[in-house]
Design an enzyme around this catalytic site. Structure first.
Site, PDB file in Angstrom:
ATOM      1  CD  GLN A  16      -2.787   1.333   2.245  1.00  0.00           C
ATOM      2  OE1 GLN A  16      -3.371   2.286   2.618  1.00  0.00           O
ATOM      3  NE2 GLN A  16      -2.955   0.395   2.926  1.00  0.00           N
ATOM      4  CD  GLU A 138      -1.945   1.832   8.383  1.00  0.00           C
ATOM      5  OE1 GLU A 138      -1.629   2.107   7.045  1.00  0.00           O
ATOM      6  OE2 GLU A 138      -1.841   3.116   9.155  1.00  0.00           O
ATOM      7  CG  ASP A 167       0.450   0.835   4.697  1.00  0.00           C
ATOM      8  OD1 ASP A 167       1.644   0.898   5.249  1.00  0.00           O
ATOM      9  OD2 ASP A 167      -0.247  -0.199   4.805  1.00  0.00           O
ATOM     10  N   GLY A 246      -8.199  20.360  19.393  1.00  0.00           N
ATOM     11  CA  GLY A 246      -7.705  21.681  19.257  1.00  0.00           C
ATOM     12  C   GLY A 246      -8.148  22.429  20.643  1.00  0.00           C
ATOM     13  N   GLY A 247      -8.202  23.693  20.654  1.00  0.00           N
ATOM     14  CA  GLY A 247      -8.612  24.597  21.716  1.00  0.00           C
ATOM     15  C   GLY A 247     -10.024  24.611  21.759  1.00  0.00           C
TER      16      GLY A 247
HETATM   17  N1  COA Z   1      11.917 -10.033  -9.137  1.00  0.00           N
HETATM   18  C1  COA Z   1      12.830 -10.920  -8.153  1.00  0.00           C
HETATM   19  N2  COA Z   1      12.665 -10.430  -6.754  1.00  0.00           N
HETATM   20  C2  COA Z   1      11.996  -9.778  -6.368  1.00  0.00           C
HETATM   21  C3  COA Z   1      11.140  -8.848  -7.132  1.00  0.00           C
HETATM   22  C4  COA Z   1      11.244  -8.977  -8.622  1.00  0.00           C
HETATM   23  N3  COA Z   1      10.360  -8.205  -9.649  1.00  0.00           N
HETATM   24  N4  COA Z   1      10.355  -8.001  -6.506  1.00  0.00           N
HETATM   25  C5  COA Z   1      10.619  -8.254  -5.153  1.00  0.00           C
HETATM   26  N5  COA Z   1      11.458  -9.335  -5.212  1.00  0.00           N
HETATM   27  C6  COA Z   1      11.950  -9.861  -3.824  1.00  0.00           C
HETATM   28  C7  COA Z   1      12.950  -9.091  -3.002  1.00  0.00           C
HETATM   29  O1  COA Z   1      14.175  -8.797  -3.747  1.00  0.00           O
HETATM   30  C8  COA Z   1      13.012  -9.838  -1.758  1.00  0.00           C
HETATM   31  O2  COA Z   1      14.026 -10.647  -1.976  1.00  0.00           O
HETATM   32  P1  COA Z   1      15.105 -10.718  -0.733  1.00  0.00           P
HETATM   33  O3  COA Z   1      14.326 -11.116   0.585  1.00  0.00           O
HETATM   34  O4  COA Z   1      15.830 -12.270  -1.255  1.00  0.00           O
HETATM   35  O5  COA Z   1      15.974  -9.595  -0.810  1.00  0.00           O
HETATM   36  C9  COA Z   1      11.699 -10.548  -1.871  1.00  0.00           C
HETATM   37  O6  COA Z   1      11.056 -10.361  -3.191  1.00  0.00           O
HETATM   38  C10 COA Z   1      10.694  -9.908  -0.718  1.00  0.00           C
HETATM   39  O7  COA Z   1      10.638  -8.487  -0.442  1.00  0.00           O
HETATM   40  P2  COA Z   1      10.046  -7.932   0.874  1.00  0.00           P
HETATM   41  O8  COA Z   1      10.097  -6.397   0.435  1.00  0.00           O
HETATM   42  O9  COA Z   1      10.923  -8.422   1.857  1.00  0.00           O
HETATM   43  O10 COA Z   1       8.639  -8.466   1.027  1.00  0.00           O
HETATM   44  P3  COA Z   1       7.849  -9.060   2.088  1.00  0.00           P
HETATM   45  O11 COA Z   1       6.716  -9.359   1.375  1.00  0.00           O
HETATM   46  O12 COA Z   1       8.748 -10.168   2.821  1.00  0.00           O
HETATM   47  O13 COA Z   1       7.588  -7.825   3.102  1.00  0.00           O
HETATM   48  C11 COA Z   1       6.914  -5.532   3.855  1.00  0.00           C
HETATM   49  C12 COA Z   1       6.664  -6.703   2.867  1.00  0.00           C
HETATM   50  C13 COA Z   1       5.804  -4.791   3.210  1.00  0.00           C
HETATM   51  C14 COA Z   1       6.641  -6.019   5.396  1.00  0.00           C
HETATM   52  C15 COA Z   1       8.228  -4.934   3.498  1.00  0.00           C
HETATM   53  O14 COA Z   1       8.511  -4.907   1.961  1.00  0.00           O
HETATM   54  C16 COA Z   1       8.743  -3.676   4.130  1.00  0.00           C
HETATM   55  O15 COA Z   1       9.018  -3.754   5.285  1.00  0.00           O
HETATM   56  N6  COA Z   1       8.562  -2.653   3.357  1.00  0.00           N
HETATM   57  C17 COA Z   1       8.890  -1.392   3.888  1.00  0.00           C
HETATM   58  C18 COA Z   1       8.095  -0.652   4.751  1.00  0.00           C
HETATM   59  C19 COA Z   1       6.730  -0.798   4.159  1.00  0.00           C
HETATM   60  O16 COA Z   1       6.635  -0.220   2.906  1.00  0.00           O
HETATM   61  N7  COA Z   1       5.572  -1.376   4.851  1.00  0.00           N
HETATM   62  C20 COA Z   1       4.107  -0.963   4.130  1.00  0.00           C
HETATM   63  C21 COA Z   1       3.665  -1.913   3.291  1.00  0.00           C
HETATM   64  S1  COA Z   1       2.165  -1.137   2.844  1.00  0.00           S
END
Ligand code: COA
Length: 424
Positions: A16, A138, A167, A246-247
């Site tokens: 998001q 979030e 988010d 607020g106030g």
């Molecule tokens: N091709 C190949 N690999 C890809 C890719 C693509 N096009 N797009 C994503 N990936 C891989 C990433 O490189 C990562 O690999 P790695 O763990 O080996 O480095 C993997 O996919 C997963 O990415 P990640 O961001 O860790 O996803 P997740 O589902 O595990 O975590 C979140 C999701 C949201 C918790 C995390 O991305 C995060 O903390 N983001 C920052 C904060 C944020 O935006 N949070 C709010 C989300 S609404």
């Protein structure tokens, strides 16, 4: 002509926070190219599915006006294509877990080497420090940013809010950072790194609560209901229920029908300037001059009594009647509107704040349009892309691949299974 026409965004966002940011940029006219993992795509495509086989509302409502390219950024040809995208684009936006881009081989240093003019914009859960490596969603951000500890009622647990301030709120912050960096690049010719941490974004939106934290040193917070109730204050800003921040004291009050309608309530603010009008409306004209009621400071220890009297009046009216009566008198009130009422609101549809969008897999659905209106840059909301819908188009039109070179990339498996008619 749209405000951001000509700006190319390499959209490496998912879920998001990042997608809300790039959707706004797309609405302002940027060409947003969403890079997604072949065959999988943004995880939200298949989350909270309501129409089997179709992209979810979660995905469609956050990814309007974008193009989608499937690309495995971890294989060699995929890295080659990603490098070309970095060369061509003005901004790379990402919200991967900390370190994910580096693990792909695209550190900020490497990205700058490829394109010194590029702006790299990231959402992370936390800024540099103790928690910088954490994955964050979030509600974690709402808790870590001070929203949960200050939301809810004094005698209950911390509460998260339905507004996605962690988010979508951080996505908004990031969008501002990006356009500011683009503006600076006009003068310097250089790109830069933009970071919006979710904790920081939430705390920014909870600014008034940090204000109150410091005011506690000077004594009780007299505009909080607990002051009038004689409940002592502790060391931290407490939860204030529906008290106004607020106030001008305010509360949510019952309206006619509250017994059966969960949203038959109004917000009511006792703004000092219209106190006399309030007294007349609720049938308490004596409070206009009566000692203990006539001025705002005198009323602070009687807020429960004052709002009980106002509620006795609002309960005789619907929330819309309260609005109709109070508005002409400049008394600030607001009906508690349900999502159903908002979805059916003709006025919001006329301004484009609620839009109806057609989608080939799911038919027509409602979405929130662009909440920011520019008089010289109108927004036309178009549907979100199917996974990989624009792979061939982006490879050839944006990156200039053609002939055998295009066949090589497509044949490598780096860009998923390209549909024959995808570019049409
Ligand atoms: N091709 C190949 N690999 C890809 C890719 C693509 N096009 N797009 C994503 N990936 C891989 C990433 O490189 C990562 O690999 P790695 O763990 O080996 O480095 C993997 O996919 C997963 O990415 P990640 O961001 O860790 O996803 P997740 O589902 O595990 O975590 C979140 C999701 C949201 C918790 C995390 O991305 C995060 O903390 N983001 C920052 C904060 C944020 O935006 N949070 C709010 C989300 S609404």
């Amino acid at each position: 002509m749209k405000a951001l026409e000509g700006v190319k965004i390499l959209d490496f966002t998912h879920v998001q926070s990042g997608p809300t940011c790039t959707q706004l940029l797309a609405w302002f006219g940027a060409d947003v190219i969403k890079v997604e993992r072949p065959g999988v795509g943004d995880a939200t495509r298949k989350q909270l599915v309501d129409v089997p086989g179709a992209d979810s509302l979660y995905f469609t409502m956050l990814n309007h006006n974008k193009r989608s390219i499937e690309l495995n950024s971890k294989n060699e040809t995929g890295k080659e294509v990603l490098t070309r995208l970095i060369q061509e684009c003005d901004v790379l936006v990402e919200n991967f877990a900390p370190g994910a881009l580096d693990r792909m081989g695209f550190s900020w240093e490497r990205i700058q080497e490829i394109n010194p003019r590029i702006i790299m914009a990231s959402v992370k859960g936390f800024g540099p420090g103790q928690y910088e490596d954490c994955k964050v969603y979030e509600n974690v951000a709402q808790c870590a940013g001070g929203a949960a500890s200050t939301t809810g009622f004094l005698d209950g647990p911390p509460v998260v809010t339905g507004a996605q301030i962690g988010d979508s709120g951080t996505g908004l912050h990031l969008a501002l950072g990006i356009v500011t960096a683009l503006f600076q690049r006009e003068k310097t010719g250089r790109g830069q790194k933009v970071l919006a941490a979710m904790q920081d974004g939430v705390l920014n939106l909870c600014r008034v609560k940090l204000r109150d934290q410091q005011r506690l040193a000077a004594g009780p917070l007299k505009e909080y209901s607990q002051f009038g109730e004689g409940v002592p204050f502790g060391e931290a800003t407490p939860r204030a229920g529906n008290d106004s921040g607020g106030g001008q004291p305010g509360r949510i009050l019952k309206c006619k029908g509250w017994e059966t309608d969960a949203n038959a309530y109004t917000y009511f603010i006792t703004q000092a300037a219209v106190w006399e009008a309030i007294c007349d409306v609720i049938g308490k004209p004596e409070w206009k001059t009566q000692e203990g009621y006539a001025t705002p400071p005198e009323r602070l220890d009687k807020l429960n009594e004052v709002f009980d009297a106002i509620e006795a009046w609002t309960m005789t009216k619907t929330k819309f009647e309260v609005m109709d009566i109070c508005n002409p008198l400049n008394i600030p009130v607001g009906p508690i509107l349900s999502m159903k009422e908002l979805a059916e609101d003709d006025g919001l549809r006329e301004t484009g704040t609620i839009v109806e969008v057609d989608h080939p897999e799911r038919g027509s659905y409602l979405s929130v349009g662009c909440p920011i209106k520019l008089s010289d840059s109108p927004v036309d909301v178009t549907r979100s892309p199917l996974l990989g819908e624009h792979t061939t188009e982006v490879l050839s039109e944006v990156l200039g691949y053609s002939g055998e070179d295009l066949d090589r990339v497509i044949g490598s498996g780096a860009v998923g299974e390209v549909k024959a008619d995808a570019a049409e």
